[in-house]
Design a protein around this motif. Structure first.
Motif, short mmCIF file in Angstrom:
data_model
loop_
_atom_site.label_atom_id
_atom_site.label_comp_id
_atom_site.label_asym_id
_atom_site.label_seq_id
_atom_site.Cartn_x
_atom_site.Cartn_y
_atom_site.Cartn_z
N TYR A 91 -81.93 82.40 35.69
CA TYR A 91 -81.34 81.38 36.89
C TYR A 91 -81.66 79.89 37.65
O TYR A 91 -81.42 78.63 38.06
CB TYR A 91 -80.99 82.66 37.65
N HIS A 92 -83.30 79.85 37.81
CA HIS A 92 -83.88 78.81 38.67
C HIS A 92 -84.39 77.59 37.62
O HIS A 92 -84.10 76.51 37.69
CB HIS A 92 -85.79 79.04 38.60
N PHE A 93 -84.59 77.93 36.44
CA PHE A 93 -83.94 76.50 35.43
C PHE A 93 -82.56 76.24 35.04
O PHE A 93 -82.41 75.20 35.39
CB PHE A 93 -84.39 77.13 34.12
N GLN A 97 -82.00 72.05 36.48
CA GLN A 97 -81.35 71.27 35.04
C GLN A 97 -80.10 71.01 35.71
O GLN A 97 -79.25 70.05 35.28
CB GLN A 97 -81.14 72.68 34.14
N GLY A 98 -79.23 71.87 37.25
CA GLY A 98 -78.80 71.05 37.51
C GLY A 98 -76.68 71.57 37.16
O GLY A 98 -76.05 71.12 37.82
N LYS A 132 -84.94 72.48 43.45
CA LYS A 132 -84.23 72.10 41.82
C LYS A 132 -85.21 71.23 41.68
O LYS A 132 -85.23 70.16 41.18
CB LYS A 132 -83.05 71.28 42.09
N ASP A 133 -86.67 71.22 42.63
CA ASP A 133 -87.83 70.30 41.77
C ASP A 133 -88.26 71.16 41.50
O ASP A 133 -89.07 71.83 42.12
CB ASP A 133 -87.65 69.70 43.82
N VAL A 134 -89.12 70.15 40.28
CA VAL A 134 -89.87 70.50 39.87
C VAL A 134 -91.36 69.84 39.98
O VAL A 134 -91.36 68.63 40.08
CB VAL A 134 -89.02 70.01 38.43
N THR A 135 -92.05 70.65 40.25
CA THR A 135 -93.55 69.46 41.37
C THR A 135 -94.65 69.50 39.80
O THR A 135 -94.92 69.11 40.26
CB THR A 135 -94.24 69.92 42.40
#
Length: 169
Positions: A91-93, A97-98, A132-135
């Motif tokens: 779900y997070h992935f 990925q949008g 949605k932000d991958v840090t």
């Protein structure tokens, strides 16, 4: 004798697998806290939720080793935990990925409440992290992606141990 040795080898193999899952769970939590507190990457709400299965895994495997009772029940609990972890991570992935829209789980500040001007300014100063932000990435993969793959792998392994449990006793 062969059956006895075979069963004993499977039991040792299962214990080794549980040891690996236990140690990996500790490693995953330590890595998450290292990334957060030492490297300064703030987690989103889903990142925090994705830590829970590892905490539960450490507790359940500890119970297996301490009490040595109801092992089969504990193993199916581990399977269910990792299936849940796979779904949460996927779900997070999907959000990253949008192809899945962010939900209320990702709303850190509960946007439904009314804010005074001072409260709004305070919240604007705080750095909020969107799901949605991958840090942080490892080998070009987000931690949600890696967690999805690992949780899926552990789901399959623990289910196999569960379904083969009676053969190994």
């Amino acid at each position: 004798l062969y059956i006895l040795l075979s069963n004993r080898m499977s039991e040792i193999k299962n214990k080794n697998i549980l040891n690996i899952i236990f140690l990996f769970s500790i490693f995953a939590l330590l890595a998450a806290y290292f990334i957060e507190y030492i490297l300064g990457h703030q987690p989103c709400n889903l990142c925090l939720i994705e830590r829970i299965p590892y905490i539960l895994t450490i507790i359940i495997i500890s119970l297996i080793y301490i009490f040595k009772k109801n092992e089969k029940i504990h193993i199916i609990l581990l399977s269910l935990i990792f299936i849940s972890a796979t779904l949460i991570s996927f779900y997070h992935f999907g959000i990253e990925q949008g192809f899945i829209k962010e939900s209320f789980v990702c709303d850190i500040n509960n946007g439904n409440k009314s804010l005074t001007t001072e409260e709004l300014l305070k919240e604007l100063k705080e750095k909020t992290i969107s799901c949605k932000d991958v840090t942080f990435k490892i080998l070009g993969l987000s931690l949600a992606t890696i967690n999805t793959l690992i949780s899926l792998l552990f789901s399959v392994i623990t289910l196999k141990i569960f379904f083969d449990y009676e053969k190994n006793k």
